[in-house]
Design a protein around this motif. Structure first.
Motif, mmCIF file in Angstrom:
data_model
loop_
_atom_site.group_PDB
_atom_site.id
_atom_site.type_symbol
_atom_site.label_atom_id
_atom_site.label_comp_id
_atom_site.label_asym_id
_atom_site.label_seq_id
_atom_site.Cartn_x
_atom_site.Cartn_y
_atom_site.Cartn_z
ATOM 1 N N GLY A 112 -30.292 10.250 -67.524
ATOM 2 C CA GLY A 112 -31.318 10.478 -68.546
ATOM 3 C C GLY A 112 -31.317 11.906 -69.052
ATOM 4 N N SER A 113 -31.317 12.051 -70.379
ATOM 5 C CA SER A 113 -31.316 13.405 -70.971
ATOM 6 C C SER A 113 -32.586 13.658 -71.781
ATOM 7 N N GLY A 114 -33.690 13.032 -71.362
ATOM 8 C CA GLY A 114 -34.992 13.362 -71.937
ATOM 9 C C GLY A 114 -35.555 14.596 -71.235
ATOM 10 N N PRO A 115 -36.825 14.906 -71.463
ATOM 11 C CA PRO A 115 -37.412 16.115 -70.866
ATOM 12 C C PRO A 115 -37.303 16.155 -69.340
ATOM 13 N N ALA A 116 -37.444 14.999 -68.659
ATOM 14 C CA ALA A 116 -37.390 15.009 -67.191
ATOM 15 C C ALA A 116 -35.974 15.345 -66.705
ATOM 16 N N GLY A 117 -34.976 14.673 -67.269
ATOM 17 C CA GLY A 117 -33.596 14.894 -66.827
ATOM 18 C C GLY A 117 -33.113 16.296 -67.150
ATOM 19 N N SER A 159 -26.250 9.649 -69.994
ATOM 20 C CA SER A 159 -27.351 9.123 -70.801
ATOM 21 C C SER A 159 -26.822 8.292 -71.947
ATOM 22 N N ASN A 160 -27.618 7.288 -72.330
ATOM 23 C CA ASN A 160 -27.208 6.463 -73.471
ATOM 24 C C ASN A 160 -27.945 6.864 -74.737
ATOM 25 N N GLY A 161 -28.630 8.012 -74.682
ATOM 26 C CA GLY A 161 -29.189 8.596 -75.892
ATOM 27 C C GLY A 161 -30.358 7.867 -76.523
ATOM 28 N N GLU A 162 -31.250 7.299 -75.676
ATOM 29 C CA GLU A 162 -32.396 6.589 -76.265
ATOM 30 C C GLU A 162 -33.732 7.177 -75.821
ATOM 31 N N SER A 163 -33.817 8.486 -75.688
ATOM 32 C CA SER A 163 -35.057 9.121 -75.207
ATOM 33 C C SER A 163 -36.258 8.784 -76.091
ATOM 34 N N ALA A 164 -37.427 8.661 -75.449
ATOM 35 C CA ALA A 164 -38.675 8.437 -76.200
ATOM 36 C C ALA A 164 -38.895 9.574 -77.207
ATOM 37 N N LEU A 165 -38.346 10.748 -76.905
ATOM 38 C CA LEU A 165 -38.510 11.891 -77.820
ATOM 39 C C LEU A 165 -37.943 11.585 -79.208
ATOM 40 N N GLU A 167 -47.743 18.251 -80.988
ATOM 41 C CA GLU A 167 -48.727 19.340 -81.075
ATOM 42 C C GLU A 167 -49.365 19.656 -79.734
ATOM 43 N N ASN A 168 -48.903 18.959 -78.686
ATOM 44 C CA ASN A 168 -49.590 19.172 -77.401
ATOM 45 C C ASN A 168 -48.630 19.621 -76.302
ATOM 46 N N TYR A 169 -47.507 20.236 -76.688
ATOM 47 C CA TYR A 169 -46.602 20.753 -75.667
ATOM 48 C C TYR A 169 -46.510 22.270 -75.800
ATOM 49 N N GLU A 225 -23.769 4.073 -70.726
ATOM 50 C CA GLU A 225 -24.906 3.301 -70.232
ATOM 51 C C GLU A 225 -24.715 3.012 -68.746
ATOM 52 N N VAL A 226 -25.703 3.368 -67.942
ATOM 53 C CA VAL A 226 -25.627 3.088 -66.508
ATOM 54 C C VAL A 226 -26.065 1.647 -66.275
ATOM 55 N N VAL A 227 -25.256 0.900 -65.511
ATOM 56 C CA VAL A 227 -25.629 -0.492 -65.237
ATOM 57 C C VAL A 227 -26.010 -0.705 -63.774
ATOM 58 N N THR A 242 -30.916 -2.044 -72.060
ATOM 59 C CA THR A 242 -30.153 -1.341 -71.035
ATOM 60 C C THR A 242 -30.909 -1.462 -69.726
ATOM 61 N N ALA A 243 -30.222 -1.185 -68.623
ATOM 62 C CA ALA A 243 -30.883 -1.254 -67.325
ATOM 63 C C ALA A 243 -31.990 -0.216 -67.297
ATOM 64 N N GLY A 244 -33.214 -0.672 -67.144
ATOM 65 C CA GLY A 244 -34.333 0.256 -67.101
ATOM 66 C C GLY A 244 -34.547 0.775 -65.692
ATOM 67 N N GLY A 247 -40.384 11.842 -64.342
ATOM 68 C CA GLY A 247 -40.741 11.542 -65.734
ATOM 69 C C GLY A 247 -41.489 10.239 -65.904
ATOM 70 N N ASP A 248 -41.338 9.642 -67.087
ATOM 71 C CA ASP A 248 -42.089 8.433 -67.450
ATOM 72 C C ASP A 248 -41.829 7.251 -66.506
ATOM 73 N N ASN A 249 -40.713 7.286 -65.772
ATOM 74 C CA ASN A 249 -40.442 6.146 -64.880
ATOM 75 C C ASN A 249 -41.192 6.225 -63.558
ATOM 76 N N MET A 284 -49.183 10.176 -66.317
ATOM 77 C CA MET A 284 -49.187 10.316 -67.781
ATOM 78 C C MET A 284 -47.791 10.125 -68.367
ATOM 79 N N LEU A 285 -47.727 9.502 -69.524
ATOM 80 C CA LEU A 285 -46.452 9.384 -70.245
ATOM 81 C C LEU A 285 -46.424 10.526 -71.260
ATOM 82 N N GLN A 286 -46.168 11.724 -70.769
ATOM 83 C CA GLN A 286 -46.230 12.921 -71.613
ATOM 84 C C GLN A 286 -45.084 13.870 -71.271
ATOM 85 N N ILE A 287 -44.702 14.673 -72.260
ATOM 86 C CA ILE A 287 -43.582 15.605 -72.067
ATOM 87 C C ILE A 287 -43.893 16.589 -70.938
ATOM 88 N N ALA A 288 -45.119 17.115 -70.936
ATOM 89 C CA ALA A 288 -45.487 18.137 -69.939
ATOM 90 C C ALA A 288 -45.295 17.597 -68.524
HETATM 91 C C1 LIG Z 1 -43.814 7.288 -80.488
HETATM 92 C C2 LIG Z 1 -44.008 8.250 -79.345
HETATM 93 C C3 LIG Z 1 -44.727 9.427 -79.540
HETATM 94 C C4 LIG Z 1 -44.941 10.323 -78.500
HETATM 95 N N1 LIG Z 1 -45.642 11.496 -78.716
HETATM 96 C C5 LIG Z 1 -45.803 12.382 -77.695
HETATM 97 C C6 LIG Z 1 -46.502 13.627 -77.911
HETATM 98 O O1 LIG Z 1 -46.954 13.930 -79.022
HETATM 99 N N2 LIG Z 1 -46.643 14.460 -76.847
HETATM 100 C C7 LIG Z 1 -46.153 14.168 -75.597
HETATM 101 O O2 LIG Z 1 -46.308 14.979 -74.683
HETATM 102 N N3 LIG Z 1 -45.475 13.020 -75.381
HETATM 103 C C8 LIG Z 1 -45.295 12.128 -76.394
HETATM 104 N N4 LIG Z 1 -44.599 10.948 -76.157
HETATM 105 C C9 LIG Z 1 -44.100 10.669 -74.805
HETATM 106 C C10 LIG Z 1 -42.832 11.463 -74.467
HETATM 107 O O3 LIG Z 1 -41.863 11.273 -75.463
HETATM 108 C C11 LIG Z 1 -42.336 10.999 -73.089
HETATM 109 O O4 LIG Z 1 -43.379 11.166 -72.139
HETATM 110 C C12 LIG Z 1 -41.123 11.808 -72.628
HETATM 111 O O5 LIG Z 1 -40.058 11.710 -73.539
HETATM 112 C C13 LIG Z 1 -40.677 11.283 -71.254
HETATM 113 O O6 LIG Z 1 -39.532 11.940 -70.851
HETATM 114 P P1 LIG Z 1 -38.491 11.250 -69.817
HETATM 115 O O7 LIG Z 1 -37.418 12.247 -69.647
HETATM 116 O O8 LIG Z 1 -39.220 10.741 -68.643
HETATM 117 O O9 LIG Z 1 -37.969 9.945 -70.584
HETATM 118 P P2 LIG Z 1 -37.202 9.807 -71.976
HETATM 119 O O10 LIG Z 1 -37.469 10.965 -72.846
HETATM 120 O O11 LIG Z 1 -37.552 8.464 -72.507
HETATM 121 O O12 LIG Z 1 -35.660 9.854 -71.599
HETATM 122 C C14 LIG Z 1 -35.064 8.795 -70.900
HETATM 123 C C15 LIG Z 1 -33.580 9.053 -70.821
HETATM 124 O O13 LIG Z 1 -32.976 8.084 -69.967
HETATM 125 C C16 LIG Z 1 -31.803 7.572 -70.586
HETATM 126 N N5 LIG Z 1 -31.552 6.225 -70.034
HETATM 127 C C17 LIG Z 1 -32.446 5.244 -69.761
HETATM 128 N N6 LIG Z 1 -31.830 4.172 -69.228
HETATM 129 C C18 LIG Z 1 -30.505 4.486 -69.165
HETATM 130 C C19 LIG Z 1 -29.351 3.795 -68.738
HETATM 131 N N7 LIG Z 1 -29.402 2.559 -68.212
HETATM 132 N N8 LIG Z 1 -28.150 4.412 -68.845
HETATM 133 C C20 LIG Z 1 -28.055 5.678 -69.354
HETATM 134 N N9 LIG Z 1 -29.129 6.393 -69.778
HETATM 135 C C21 LIG Z 1 -30.334 5.795 -69.684
HETATM 136 C C22 LIG Z 1 -32.114 7.619 -72.076
HETATM 137 O O14 LIG Z 1 -30.924 7.626 -72.827
HETATM 138 C C23 LIG Z 1 -32.840 8.947 -72.148
HETATM 139 O O15 LIG Z 1 -31.889 9.995 -72.227
HETATM 140 C C24 LIG Z 1 -44.389 10.042 -77.206
HETATM 141 C C25 LIG Z 1 -43.642 8.867 -77.010
HETATM 142 C C26 LIG Z 1 -43.442 7.973 -78.061
HETATM 143 C C27 LIG Z 1 -42.618 6.728 -77.834
#
Ligand SMILES: Cc1cc2nc3c(=O)[nH]c(=O)nc-3n(C[C@H](O)[C@H](O)[C@H](O)COP(=O)(O)OP(=O)(O)OC[C@H]3O[C@@H](n4cnc5c(N)ncnc54)[C@H](O)[C@@H]3O)c2cc1C
Length: 289
Positions: free
Chosen positions: A8-13, A31-37, A44-46, A75-77, A217-219, A253-255, A259-263
């Motif tokens: 995962g290459s979102g904020p947590a990873g 990462s498969n590039g599907e971050s919630a970001l 406005e809240n980070y 994609e990780v399976v 993808t495998a969640g 992170g979100d998993n 809170m489901l938040q960047i912070a």
């Molecule tokens: C519409 C929307 C608006 C939002 N607005 C805000 C906001 O204003 N402020 C705020 O703080 N938060 C906001 N959030 C929440 C915030 O985006 C998430 O809390 C944050 O991105 C979580 O980070 P993460 O790293 O846990 O997960 P993610 O950012 O979702 O990253 C997950 C990573 O895992 C990878 N991955 C998953 N499964 C696999 C797999 N099988 N193989 C390979 N890679 C995989 C993905 O490619 C991705 O890189 C919002 C979310 C959404 C959907």
């Protein structure tokens, strides 16, 4: 040299990787590039930031890359633990001393009716864990992509028949010839005490003693189950230092619950990265003695 793989290459990873790479540990993010970001507009809240989600995502990856983190877009399976931890992608296998699951929350659409009610009674999220229970029986895999293909491949040698149900999606993977692929939408998974089959929108009843969920993808939950992590309501259960019940496996992170938040994702990532460093150093110390 010891190594850490982060899924995962979102904020947590990314946050985790900044700690592990700066500790001198070889760090790879898959990462498969599907971050919630990437679905997030203006943020406005980070702390200290007023751009958009995709801008923050790119900045995070750029910074980690500059510090020496390697990226693999795949994609990780599956994840398993046999000595070293093995991460299987659609393209190959990677081995690590520690793994951090930073896969975010799965948003792969509405659950199919019957999934939760019959989970553990015919509905499974892990072919490698549960496939054996269905040897010689008919099974179905729900999904249309590489992950569904990988789950079907685990089941082919065991089951008497494997049917892939794409639930209205066009198949995006090439399935083995022995697999029947049906693209009709699914109404529900049928059964009272145990799964008996699946009802499709055109009225077809597909016989199946086991149904394996492999949508999108495998969640986090699916990967967690493959390696034996404790989960609750789809979240990975962690200790305060983001370690899990499996040595060498961390989550952030979100998993994980909360809170489901960047912070929160950034904070979890920092804790998971720091704990993974301690873990990897402890195994190295043991080996050196
Ligand atoms: C519409 C929307 C608006 C939002 N607005 C805000 C906001 O204003 N402020 C705020 O703080 N938060 C906001 N959030 C929440 C915030 O985006 C998430 O809390 C944050 O991105 C979580 O980070 P993460 O790293 O846990 O997960 P993610 O950012 O979702 O990253 C997950 C990573 O895992 C990878 N991955 C998953 N499964 C696999 C797999 N099988 N193989 C390979 N890679 C995989 C993905 O490619 C991705 O890189 C919002 C979310 C959404 C959907």
């Amino acid at each position: 040299m010891k190594n850490i793989i982060i899924i995962g290459s979102g904020p947590a990873g990314i946050s985790a990787s900044l700690y592990t790479v700066r500790a001198g540990i070889e760090t790879t993010i898959i990462s498969n590039g599907e971050s919630a970001l990437l679905k997030t507009g203006k943020i406005e809240n980070y702390y200290g930031f007023s751009g958009t989600g995709p801008e923050l995502y790119e900045a995070g990856r750029r910074n980690a890359s500059r510090l020496g983190v390697s990226f693999i877009d795949d994609e990780v399976v599956s994840v398993s633990s046999e000595g070293k931890i093995t991460v299987t992608t659609t393209g190959g296998k990677y081995f690590a001393d520690a793994v951090i699951l930073a896969t975010g929350v799965s948003r792969t659409g509405a659950a199919i009716p019957g999934t939760r009610e019959l989970e553990g009674r015919g509905v499974s999220f892990c072919a490698v864990c549960d496939g054996f229970f269905y040897r010689g029986r008919d099974v179905a895999v729900i999904g249309a992509g590489a992950y569904a293909k990988s789950e079907a491949s685990e089941l082919i040698p065991l089951a008497s028949s494997v049917t892939v149900l794409t639930n209205g999606d066009r198949p995006s993977a090439e399935f083995d010839k022995s697999v029947r692929v049906l693209t009709e939408k699914i109404v529900k998974i049928e059964g009272t005490d145990r799964v008996t089959g699946i009802l499709l929108e055109d009225g077809t009843h597909v016989d199946a003693a086991g149904v394996f969920i492999a949508l999108g993808t495998a969640g986090a939950e699916a990967l967690a189950k493959k390696i034996g992590l404790l989960t609750e309501k789809g979240s990975i259960m962690t200790n305060p230092d983001m370690s899990t019940n499996v040595p060498g496996v961390f989550a952030a992170g979100d998993n994980t619950p909360g809170m489901l938040q960047i912070a929160k994702a950034v904070c979890d990532g920092a804790a998971a990265g720091t704990s993974a460093i301690k873990y990897v150093r402890s195994i190295k110390n043991k080996e050196d003695k």
